[in-house]
Scaffold this motif. Structure first.
Motif, PDB file in Angstrom:
ATOM      1  N   SER A   1     -18.826   6.867  10.741  1.00  0.00           N
ATOM      2  CA  SER A   1     -19.757   7.110   9.630  1.00  0.00           C
ATOM      3  C   SER A   1     -18.965   7.450   8.379  1.00  0.00           C
ATOM      4  CB  SER A   1     -20.708   8.273   9.949  1.00  0.00           C
ATOM      5  OG  SER A   1     -21.601   7.931  10.973  1.00  0.00           O
TER       6      SER A   1
ATOM      7  N   THR B   1     -24.078  21.439   7.399  1.00  0.00           N
ATOM      8  CA  THR B   1     -25.209  21.382   6.468  1.00  0.00           C
ATOM      9  C   THR B   1     -24.806  20.952   5.062  1.00  0.00           C
ATOM     10  OG1 THR B   1     -24.943  23.764   6.078  1.00  0.00           O
ATOM     11  CG2 THR B   1     -26.540  23.097   7.750  1.00  0.00           C
TER      12      THR B   1
ATOM     13  N   ILE C   1     -23.495   8.523   6.733  1.00  0.00           N
ATOM     14  CA  ILE C   1     -24.059   7.182   6.617  1.00  0.00           C
ATOM     15  C   ILE C   1     -23.390   6.305   7.667  1.00  0.00           C
ATOM     16  CG2 ILE C   1     -24.488   5.227   5.077  1.00  0.00           C
ATOM     17  CD1 ILE C   1     -23.721   7.127   2.734  1.00  0.00           C
TER      18      ILE C   1
ATOM     19  N   LEU D   1     -23.654  16.573  -0.311  1.00  0.00           N
ATOM     20  CA  LEU D   1     -25.097  16.441  -0.535  1.00  0.00           C
ATOM     21  C   LEU D   1     -25.358  15.749  -1.874  1.00  0.00           C
ATOM     22  CD1 LEU D   1     -26.238  20.037   0.527  1.00  0.00           C
ATOM     23  CD2 LEU D   1     -26.048  17.985   1.965  1.00  0.00           C
ATOM     24  N   ARG D   2     -26.424  14.949  -1.922  1.00  0.00           N
ATOM     25  CA  ARG D   2     -26.872  14.291  -3.161  1.00  0.00           C
ATOM     26  C   ARG D   2     -25.788  13.422  -3.793  1.00  0.00           C
ATOM     27  NH1 ARG D   2     -28.916  19.242  -2.793  1.00  0.00           N
ATOM     28  NH2 ARG D   2     -27.204  20.197  -3.946  1.00  0.00           N
ATOM     29  N   HIS D   3     -24.965  12.802  -2.980  1.00  0.00           N
ATOM     30  CA  HIS D   3     -23.920  11.917  -3.490  1.00  0.00           C
ATOM     31  C   HIS D   3     -24.525  10.552  -3.817  1.00  0.00           C
ATOM     32  CE1 HIS D   3     -20.248   9.428  -3.479  1.00  0.00           C
ATOM     33  NE2 HIS D   3     -19.604  10.552  -3.741  1.00  0.00           N
TER      34      HIS D   3
ATOM     35  N   LEU E   1     -22.950  18.346   4.462  1.00  0.00           N
ATOM     36  CA  LEU E   1     -22.549  16.946   4.546  1.00  0.00           C
ATOM     37  C   LEU E   1     -23.738  16.042   4.806  1.00  0.00           C
ATOM     38  CD1 LEU E   1     -19.429  17.205   6.898  1.00  0.00           C
ATOM     39  CD2 LEU E   1     -19.392  16.897   4.415  1.00  0.00           C
ATOM     40  N   ARG E   2     -23.584  14.800   4.413  1.00  0.00           N
ATOM     41  CA  ARG E   2     -24.493  13.741   4.818  1.00  0.00           C
ATOM     42  C   ARG E   2     -23.653  12.620   5.421  1.00  0.00           C
ATOM     43  NH1 ARG E   2     -27.386  17.227   4.562  1.00  0.00           N
ATOM     44  NH2 ARG E   2     -29.303  17.527   3.357  1.00  0.00           N
TER      45      ARG E   2
ATOM     46  N   LEU F   1     -25.317   7.809  -1.175  1.00  0.00           N
ATOM     47  CA  LEU F   1     -26.459   7.956  -0.265  1.00  0.00           C
ATOM     48  C   LEU F   1     -27.615   7.034  -0.649  1.00  0.00           C
ATOM     49  CD1 LEU F   1     -26.391  11.847   0.045  1.00  0.00           C
ATOM     50  CD2 LEU F   1     -25.756  10.208   1.818  1.00  0.00           C
TER      51      LEU F   1
ATOM     52  N   ILE G   1     -18.905   9.986   5.410  1.00  0.00           N
ATOM     53  CA  ILE G   1     -19.494  11.289   5.094  1.00  0.00           C
ATOM     54  C   ILE G   1     -19.324  11.584   3.606  1.00  0.00           C
ATOM     55  CG2 ILE G   1     -19.334  12.258   7.400  1.00  0.00           C
ATOM     56  CD1 ILE G   1     -16.784  13.747   6.510  1.00  0.00           C
ATOM     57  N   THR G   2     -20.341  12.209   3.058  1.00  0.00           N
ATOM     58  CA  THR G   2     -20.370  12.532   1.630  1.00  0.00           C
ATOM     59  C   THR G   2     -20.885  13.957   1.451  1.00  0.00           C
ATOM     60  OG1 THR G   2     -22.673  11.949   1.138  1.00  0.00           O
ATOM     61  CG2 THR G   2     -21.082  10.129   1.227  1.00  0.00           C
TER      62      THR G   2
ATOM     63  N   SER H   1     -25.370  17.544  12.375  1.00  0.00           N
ATOM     64  CA  SER H   1     -26.264  17.823  11.243  1.00  0.00           C
ATOM     65  C   SER H   1     -26.734  19.266  11.212  1.00  0.00           C
ATOM     66  CB  SER H   1     -27.474  16.881  11.274  1.00  0.00           C
ATOM     67  OG  SER H   1     -28.178  17.022  12.495  1.00  0.00           O
TER      68      SER H   1
END
Length: 201
Positions: free
Chosen positions: A65, A150, A155, A70-72, A152-153, A75, A67-68, A146
């Motif tokens: 995945s 917390t 994809i 938050l609010r990157h 990170l997001r 996304l 990873i980014t 997840s």
């Protein structure tokens, strides 16, 4: 960290008198420790130049995945392209690891040179710096929780990066103690006469 906890639990229940010593290192270091007898077996991605005295048994298939923080902006892409990922500062393990090599080769195949801002061997360190906004990274999907990560997001990047195979590494033609053979069987269960590679995500 991500795959061994349930296996160690099962192993300890069966062999409570066996002491487990963990060594952490790069794939080539792990292979070297096994080749010299410092370690009985190794677990990790197989080094590109595996010592001739060693063999490897594939155990886990690990998808990746991106990873980014938050609010990157990344996304907003449902399935980001390599070109989209390359627009942002990048954190990587480096080419001495199988994952770092895989990522570098994929960028190079598109004629891209990502802006690498940090190289770190440890995935947890990479996750920390991604969460702090230093850049984005590609990591095994199993490394992202997840409920715990917390900041990170993640994809799914399976359309870009092929899975990494984690293997048991051991000396060729060596007589294993019974508990070591059992441990390998727990890592890579047999299905008929063949070992089964487990998909982890």
């Amino acid at each position: 960290r991500y795959t061994l906890v349930p296996i160690f639990k099962k192993f300890r229940e069966k062999y409570p008198q066996v002491t487990i010593h963990l060594l952490q290192g790069r794939p080539r270091e792990i292979a070297y420790w096994v080749s010299t007898g410092e370690a009985d077996i190794g677990l990790g991605t197989t080094p590109i130049d595996l010592f001739p005295s060693l063999v490897h048994i594939p155990c886990f298939r690990l998808p990746h995945s991106v990873i980014t923080p938050l609010r990157h902006p990344l996304l907003k892409h449902g399935r980001p392209s390599v070109e989209a990922i390359a627009r942002y500062p990048f954190i990587t393990t480096g080419t001495e690891s199988r994952l770092g090599n895989l990522v570098s080769e994929r960028f190079a195949s598109r004629g891209l040179q990502p802006n690498i801002v940090i190289r770190a061997l440890d995935i947890e360190i990479i996750k920390t710096y991604v969460a702090l906004g230093f850049g984005v990274a590609v990591v095994p999907t199993i490394a992202v929780d997840s409920s715990r990560d917390t900041g990170l997001r993640a994809i799914d990047a399976s359309h870009i990066f092929e899975p990494t195979i984690a293997s048991v590494i051991l000396q060729d033609d060596i007589q294993l103690r019974g508990y070591l053979q059992d441990f390998i069987d727990m890592l890579a269960p047999r299905q008929g006469s063949k070992r089964r590679i487990r998909d982890l995500s």
